[in-house]
Scaffold this motif. Structure first.
Motif, PDB file in Angstrom:
ATOM      1  N   GLU A 103     -12.295  -1.093  -3.795  1.00  0.00           N
ATOM      2  CA  GLU A 103     -12.360  -2.053  -4.899  1.00  0.00           C
ATOM      3  C   GLU A 103     -13.755  -2.645  -5.061  1.00  0.00           C
ATOM      4  O   GLU A 103     -14.208  -2.894  -6.184  1.00  0.00           O
TER       5      GLU A 103
ATOM      6  N   ARG B 105      -3.199   3.724  -3.531  1.00  0.00           N
ATOM      7  CA  ARG B 105      -2.366   2.945  -4.465  1.00  0.00           C
ATOM      8  C   ARG B 105      -0.911   3.412  -4.405  1.00  0.00           C
ATOM      9  O   ARG B 105       0.012   2.587  -4.393  1.00  0.00           O
TER      10      ARG B 105
ATOM     11  N   GLU C 154       1.250   0.288  -5.562  1.00  0.00           N
ATOM     12  CA  GLU C 154       0.517  -0.621  -6.456  1.00  0.00           C
ATOM     13  C   GLU C 154       0.240   0.102  -7.782  1.00  0.00           C
ATOM     14  O   GLU C 154      -0.900   0.437  -8.115  1.00  0.00           O
TER      15      GLU C 154
ATOM     16  N   LYS D 194      -1.886  -1.739 -10.612  1.00  0.00           N
ATOM     17  CA  LYS D 194      -3.311  -1.692 -10.282  1.00  0.00           C
ATOM     18  C   LYS D 194      -3.859  -0.279 -10.458  1.00  0.00           C
ATOM     19  O   LYS D 194      -5.027  -0.101 -10.824  1.00  0.00           O
TER      20      LYS D 194
ATOM     21  N   LYS E 190      -4.932   0.241 -13.983  1.00  0.00           N
ATOM     22  CA  LYS E 190      -6.211  -0.438 -14.236  1.00  0.00           C
ATOM     23  C   LYS E 190      -7.370   0.340 -13.618  1.00  0.00           C
ATOM     24  O   LYS E 190      -8.450   0.432 -14.203  1.00  0.00           O
TER      25      LYS E 190
END
Length: 300
Positions: free
Chosen positions: A50, A72, A77, A80, A83
């Motif tokens: 990240e 992920r 997730e 996320k 994104k």
């Protein structure tokens, strides 16, 4: 950077983390990410991605994309992940291959999101498509996991076909074999695994972490004069070695007491501490190192 690369190749992951601490160099960050993944420190690995996604992408775009989304998916997730896909799509053009990977990200996220919801969300046709045709080891592993809760005996031939797919990572095929063992499959299955050819009935196999010599080695580890944290790493190395040999066991590595000393010494070395190994356990230590180097865990 050659020193960092060598440390990763020699599986000295803690030393690699020490050497790369605070570095902003893309290559150093990439090796640091590899070390974190090997040590199962997924939270730290995700934080590194990240914070340094663009630098890692610039150094190795394909591996960065794959690692990002595998983490992920493992952490479920998915919001996320969508994104992240938008962020990757905003990065400068690299190649047509990378562009094709980026275009397929949303479909991959949706597929893994569906798998994560369990076997009830995945019909037999989709399972067969993944297990027999997908070359993505992580997706196949997720599909095998989705069989939990089903009558595995009804899927034994499909699982066996997955076991026979040499293109898949050995960890995935070992998991397929364990499913056949758990459902007491009595058919004769022919397959290769970890460089060995087998023709056997899975029902005749004992699970990997049961009985002699595994339980004797584990008991011997409890008596080794090492810290609990070191013992935990040693047990992890023992488990890795056990799965890397299965369906063979650890018998040929030596006496359980010697194997316990060998993995304890190796765990200390991974932590950068004095990992001197007693002379009578050095052969077992060398064999374990060789086995682990030939069978890296599924990470990328």
């Amino acid at each position: 950077m050659d020193e960092l690369k060598k440390l990763i190749e020699e599986r000295q992951f803690e030393k690699a983390l020490e050497l790369s601490q605070g570095s902003q160099e893309p290559e150093a960050l990439f090796y640091r990410l590899s070390a974190l993944l090997a040590l199962n420190r997924s939270n730290d690995a995700m934080e590194l991605l990240e914070n340094h996604r663009s630098a890692l992408f610039a150094f190795n775009p394909k591996a960065t994309i794959r690692t990002n989304f595998e983490l992920r998916f493992l952490r479920k997730e998915f919001d996320k992940a969508y994104k992240d896909a938008e962020e990757f799509e905003s990065f400068p053009y690299v190649s047509q291959e990378i562009e094709e990977i980026l275009r397929g990200l949303n479909d991959d996220i949706r597929a893994n999101e569906k798998l994560a919801h369990g076997s009830a969300k995945l019909d037999d046709e989709e399972l067969e498509e993944l297990l027999l045709k997908s070359d993505d080891s992580m997706k196949v592993l997720s599909a095998l996991n989705a069989l939990k809760g089903k009558d595995l005996s009804q899927y034994a031939d499909l699982i066996a076909a997955t076991l026979q797919r040499d293109a898949l990572h050995a960890d995935v095929r070992t998991f397929a074999l364990l499913l056949l063992v758990s459902c007491k499959d009595a058919a004769i299955r022919n397959f290769s695994l970890h460089g060995c050819q087998y023709s056997l009935q899975p029902c005749s196999l004992r699970p990997p972490f049961v009985g002699y010599p595994y339980e004797d080695i584990k008991a011997a580890l409890e008596n080794e004069p090492i810290d609990p944290s070191v013992r935990g790493i040693a047990l992890g190395l023992l488990d890795q070695t056990t799965l890397a040999l299965y369906p063979r066991d650890l018998t040929n590595l030596g006496d359980p007491q010697l194997i316990a000393k060998a993995v304890s010494s190796l765990a200390l070395s991974y932590l950068g501490q004095d990992g001197d190994c007693p002379e009578d356990a050095q052969k077992a230590r060398s064999l374990i190192i060789n086995i682990l180097q030939k069978n890296p865990p599924l990470a990328f």
